[in-house]
Motif scaffolding. Sequence first.
Motif, short mmCIF file in Angstrom:
data_model
loop_
_atom_site.label_atom_id
_atom_site.label_comp_id
_atom_site.label_asym_id
_atom_site.label_seq_id
_atom_site.Cartn_x
_atom_site.Cartn_y
_atom_site.Cartn_z
N GLN A 163 0.81 -1.27 -0.06
CA GLN A 163 -0.15 -0.07 0.20
C GLN A 163 0.90 1.28 -0.10
OE1 GLN A 163 -2.49 -0.27 3.43
NE2 GLN A 163 -3.95 -1.90 2.56
N SER A 180 -3.76 7.99 -5.11
CA SER A 180 -5.51 8.04 -4.69
C SER A 180 -5.89 6.68 -4.47
CB SER A 180 -6.09 8.94 -5.55
OG SER A 180 -6.07 8.33 -6.89
N ASP A 181 -5.52 5.69 -5.34
CA ASP A 181 -6.03 4.51 -5.34
C ASP A 181 -5.23 3.44 -4.22
OD1 ASP A 181 -3.33 3.96 -6.20
OD2 ASP A 181 -4.31 3.10 -8.09
N GLY A 182 -4.20 4.13 -3.29
CA GLY A 182 -3.63 3.54 -2.36
C GLY A 182 -2.77 2.23 -2.64
N ARG A 183 -2.32 2.23 -4.07
CA ARG A 183 -1.53 0.92 -4.38
C ARG A 183 -0.03 1.57 -4.71
NH1 ARG A 183 -4.48 -1.65 -9.19
NH2 ARG A 183 -4.42 0.34 -9.99
N ARG A 215 2.34 0.72 -10.10
CA ARG A 215 1.65 1.49 -11.10
C ARG A 215 1.39 0.97 -12.38
NH1 ARG A 215 -0.89 3.37 -7.57
NH2 ARG A 215 -1.74 4.79 -9.56
#
Length: 205
Positions: A46, A51-54, A57
């Motif tokens: 995480q 913004s997606d918390g991942r 990429r």
Amino acid sequence: MSRACVFAALLAVASLFGCDNRQAFVVPEPGLERMLLQPRATPYGQSSAFSDGRAMRAPVSDTVPRERPFVGQPVLETGRDSTGYALVIPIALSRESLEQGRAAFERICATCHGVLGDGQSVVAEKMELRKPPSLHESRIAALPPGKIFEVASQGYGLMPGYAATLSVSERWSVIAYLDALRLSQAVLVSDLPLRDRAELSRSEP
């Protein structure tokens, strides 16, 4: 000044510039720990940076990984298309590609299959259980290029795969060179150009 005084003076100077390892046992200040505690992202972990918390990429759109220049072209990477094994070699053939194929063949394949591809090699003589076949055998010559590419990539029987050793283009170039090698070993003298026939005539005893 006596020798004893000189020695004492030198010892005092040396003590001033000597190594002091007392700091090795002192816990560093928080600001000095940045080399030990650097923020980083772990694969599949995480991250609060996005913004997606991942942390990982997705590749940028319309880019191709350097190590996989043929991504998106399955026939080049697998030897298969929507209808099955590729029936023709899917790369542009030239003298340069054949020279590349010859170099790779003689470096890798000839170790077992022989320089002429006839299964005659020092390694083959040592393999009593199952010798490498001649690549001129009709059953092998009848295989489509895509099947041979698959075998060269993944291996077959005692033969290992060479996907990690030879690039995609090198493997296809080897298959193209193998076609030329078969032709060179089976061509009739009457089918040769006049110049080559004349050269053979001069070389006969």
